[in-house]
Each structure stands twice: as structure tokens, then as C-alpha cells.
Design a protein around this motif. Structure first.
Motif, mmCIF file in Angstrom:
data_model
loop_
_atom_site.group_PDB
_atom_site.id
_atom_site.type_symbol
_atom_site.label_atom_id
_atom_site.label_comp_id
_atom_site.label_asym_id
_atom_site.label_seq_id
_atom_site.Cartn_x
_atom_site.Cartn_y
_atom_site.Cartn_z
ATOM 1 N N LEU A 1 -56.328 10.275 16.634
ATOM 2 C CA LEU A 1 -56.236 8.897 16.155
ATOM 3 C C LEU A 1 -56.635 8.810 14.689
ATOM 4 C CD1 LEU A 1 -57.960 7.100 19.186
ATOM 5 C CD2 LEU A 1 -55.517 7.516 18.823
ATOM 6 N N LEU B 1 -54.481 2.367 15.021
ATOM 7 C CA LEU B 1 -55.261 1.228 15.510
ATOM 8 C C LEU B 1 -54.703 -0.045 14.880
ATOM 9 C CD1 LEU B 1 -58.901 2.491 14.680
ATOM 10 C CD2 LEU B 1 -57.358 3.366 16.436
ATOM 11 N N CYS C 1 -56.275 0.415 20.072
ATOM 12 C CA CYS C 1 -55.174 1.369 20.108
ATOM 13 C C CYS C 1 -53.939 0.655 20.637
ATOM 14 C CB CYS C 1 -55.512 2.544 21.033
ATOM 15 S SG CYS C 1 -56.491 3.838 20.259
ATOM 16 N N GLY D 1 -52.082 8.706 16.449
ATOM 17 C CA GLY D 1 -52.047 7.363 16.999
ATOM 18 C C GLY D 1 -52.719 6.418 16.015
ATOM 19 N N CYS E 1 -58.215 2.442 23.717
ATOM 20 C CA CYS E 1 -57.658 3.786 23.508
ATOM 21 C C CYS E 1 -57.576 4.550 24.825
ATOM 22 C CB CYS E 1 -58.502 4.558 22.493
ATOM 23 S SG CYS E 1 -58.500 3.813 20.843
#
Length: 413
Positions: A106, A12, A21, A10, A132
Motif C-alpha cells: 500500500l 488510500l 483502502c 494499492g 484495508c
């Protein structure tokens, strides 16, 4: 055979005056040009939760549907569509294997651009963590009309925790990454904030969410953090104990990418400084010395090899510690190849008696990788050191019938 799966990655994004996020569809410019102005800002919402899987490829045998069943209270509701894509397949996999946990990772090598800035102040840390949790734990996925997928709560119960793969606090990652002089302390504070907010939502819904990290394994990377402090917030630490050497060292010397132990005969080892720590045992010892309990250490192993071509045979005829002309040709990128392809590649396989890893040489091209035999030695090490376990990057590099994974599973029983 698996206890947990990390879904990577994932990203940012700059948003609402800070960093959050999110999930978007955007090709990653940094994959081909790390100097692009928008490098590190990509995303793949399509793969994550918008793509339709057919019945013949779905874990459950049931294909994705365009809309909710007519008896679902969300049917026809604007701004909500059924969960699809990889997220839905992971959810189906968990239903089939109730003891399996799935964790969102992440960052990673390509998407660690904003960690240094997002961790810089208390307010920014709170903003990032809250966002997130909103996306990945509460499952509030951005609704996409084109695929009729996503919506508030649609992605709930896919993920059992969050893994932070910041590469790396203090620098050493992509050239576009933000680096703050206070990264060392801010890393500890960011993880404490994740633990605090995960515990808060867990108390609300009666669950305990996992929090883990993936860390650089060299002594230089570990020195940029506070392992004894940050580990207090974590369930475990995934050591990325691979990529110690590889084709980015264009002309060699050839050396091991994931040795269990350091070899004093290696030219890199002899160069001193942090080089003698570039092995599994060196990383584990650095964490233990830093105050991390054995129960929080997970050793990483590669399901791929790294190599060079234009390699001279050398005095032993095996190409080890010899000069090269360039990285070896690989299926996806030069210098790297999956184990499933390396196992049948030309050449003689050697196991190094000191480093406890394998390599293959065909007279010109030299690869460093782990075989089932050397993988077992690593699992023996994990058990002998009473560590928590082992993980691999990445699943699709394994050979037929998950042969390396089976060695890991059997070796840790």
C-alpha cells in the motif's frame, strides 16, 4: 526461486469521514503533474481484478470467464462476478507454487498522499486498517457490472499479508503528501493497529497474516521513525536500499544509486551530514543501532540502473564522480533504465572496489547498476550479517531467464 511477491500498489482514499483502502479506475494525475489538485488519487481496478486474461496468457492455462460455472452457488447472484485480472493470476500462481506468499503493498512513491492524516488519531487508524483488511484480506472487492467482476469475498485468499510503503513519515516524498509533526510516533501506532487487526482476523480463520514495511534507506529517513519500536509489529522490514543518487541531481556529480558500502572519495560522501549513510551497509547499521533484530532486515536491490548523459571522462576516464548535463535517456523515463536493457547497452563496465557496485560508461552516458557479480556480493553480505534475506524492485527489469533473480536465489541458499 521466490518466497514472496509484493503486488504494488494499492491506494488510500478520503472516504466516510476518514481514509480507507479501496480500488477504483482512475488515471493518476500525479504521474505527470504532482501539483494537480487530485494528484495521488488514482487507481487501476481494471488491471487488479477486472481484466480478462486469455488461456494463452493465464498461469493455469485456463482463461478468465465472464460468469461463474452454473454449478457454483454464486452463479446468477446479483452483485458478484468471478475474480479476474492480476489478482486471479496471482491466485493461480500460488496454487502452482504452494509455498509462495503474496503481499499487497500500500502506498509507494505516488500513493502515499493520505498516510500522514490516516495515522493521526486512534479512530482514523482503526478505520484505515479495518478497510484495508476488508478489501485485501476478506476480499470484498467493489463489484463492477461492466466487467462482471468483484463482489463480497471474491478476492479472498489472494493476499497473505499487507506491506506498508509510506514514502515517507516526516516528509521527503511527493509534494502533495500530508505530513504530520507526529508522524514518527503515529507510524509506530499505525503498524501496531495493523498487527492487532490482522491477528484478530487470523485467529478467526486459522491463518497468520504477514505484516511488513518498505522504508527509505537513508539515515535521514530512518531518523524520522522508531525502528526498535515499530519493528515489534512486523515480520520484516524491506529496506529500499537503492535510489541513493540519480538523474534528479541533474548536473551530477555521477554517483552510485545502490552501493553496498560508502566510498569516502565520493563528493557526496565528503559533503557529510547523512550522505555517508547512503549505502546498504549504512542502512543496515542504522536499523541495528535502532534496535531491530537481524532476523527482520531484508535488503533491497535494484533490477534497474540510474544514470546521466553529457558526462565528462574525468582523470580516470570512467566518468565516475564527474559533472553531467542532464539525466540519461531511458525507455520509460529519463535517468532510469532496466537491467535487461543496460546489460547490452554500449560502454565499458567497471566494478568499484570500495562501493562494491557496478557502473557503465560509453564516453558520454554513465549508468550505475548491479551486475550478476555485484549482486552476488550483496547476497554474500546478507548471509555474513545473518539478515533475513533480500528483495528486488522490480521483477520485469531482470535480464533473460531471470538471471539476477537466480543470483539472489543461489546466493541466499
Amino acid at each position: 526461486m521466490l518466497t514472496f511477491i509484493n503486488y504494488a500498489f494499492g491506494n488510500l482514499y478520503q472516504k466516510n469521514g476518514g481514509y480507507e483502502c479501496g480500488i477504483i479506475n482512475k488515471a493518476e494525475p500525479g504521474a505527470t503533474n504532482p501539483n494537480a489538485a487530485d494528484a495521488g488519487t488514482g487507481g487501476d481496478a481494471w488491471a487488479d481484478y477486472q481484466k480478462n486474461f486469455g488461456a494463452n496468457e493465464a498461469v493455469s492455462g485456463k482463461g478468465d470467464t465472464w460468469d461463474f460455472p452454473t454449478n457454483d452457488p454464486r452463479y446468477g447472484k446479483a452483485g458478484a462476478g468471478p475474480l479476474k485480472g492480476n489478482f486471479n493470476q496471482l491466485k493461480q500462481l500460488k496454487a502452482k507454487h504452494p509455498n509462495l506468499k503474496v503481499i499487497i503493498s500500500l502506498g509507494g512513491w505516488t500513493w502515499s498522499r493520505w498516510f500522514g492524516k490516516a495515522a493521526a488519531t486512534d479512530a482514523l487508524r482503526k478505520q484505515l486498517v479495518s478497510s484495508c483488511i476488508d478489501v485485501y484480506i476478506k476480499g470484498n472487492l467493489p463489484y463492477d457490472a461492466g466487467s462482471n467482476a468483484g463482489g463480497d469475498g471474491i478476492g479472498a485468499d489472494v493476499f497473505d499479508g499487507i506491506d506498508i510503503d509510506w514514502e515517507f513519515p516526516g516528509g521527503g516524498g511527493q509534494p502533495y503528501n500530508a505530513v504530520d509533526p507526529n508522524d514518527k510516533k503515529n507510524y509506530t501506532l499505525l503498524l501496531a493497529e495493523f498487527r492487532k487487526q490482522l491477528d484478530a482476523i487470523g485467529a478467526q480463520n486459522g491463518k497468520r497474516y504477514l505484516l511488513t514495511v518498505a522504508i527509505g534507506a537513508g539515515g535521514d529517513k530512518i531518523a524520522m521513525t522508531e525502528p526498535g519500536e515499530y519493528s515489534k509489529s512486523l515480520d520484516w522490514i524491506n529496506i529500499m536500499s537503492y535510489d541513493f543518487h540519480g538523474g534528479w541531481e541533474t548536473n551530477g556529480p555521477t554517483d552510485f544509486q545502490a552501493p553496498l558500502y560508502g566510498d569516502p572519495d565520493s563528493p557526496n560522501y565528503k559533503a557529510g551530514q547523512y550522505a555517508p549513510t547512503y549505502n546498504v551497509d549504512g542502512a543496515v547499521k542504522a536499523l541495528l543501532a535502532g534496535g531491530v533484530p537481524t532476523s527482520k532486515i531484508v535488503v533491497g536491490v535494484p533490477f534497474y540502473g540510474r544514470g546521466w548523459t553529457g558526462v565528462t571522462k574525468g582523470p580516470q576516464g570512467d566518468g565516475l564522480y564527474q559533472k553531467a548535463t542532464k539525466p540519461a535517456p531511458g525507455k520509460y523515463e529519463e535517468g532510469i533504465q532496466d537491467y535487461r536493457l543496460l546489460k547490452s547497452a554500449a560502454g565499458t563496465v567497471y566494478e568499484h572496489p570500495v562501493a562494491k557496485t557496478a557502473y557503465k560508461f560509453d564516453g558520454t552516458t554513465w549508468w550505475s547498476y548491479d551486475t550478476p557479480g555485484t549482486m552476488k556480493l550483496k547476497m554474500d553480505y546478507v548471509k555474513a550479517q545473518n539478515l533475513r534475506g533480500s528483495f528486488a524492485w522490480e521483477l520485469d527489469g531482470d535480464g533473460p531467464n531471470a538471471e539476477l533473480l537466480k543470483v539472489m536465489s543461489d546466493g541466499l541458499k
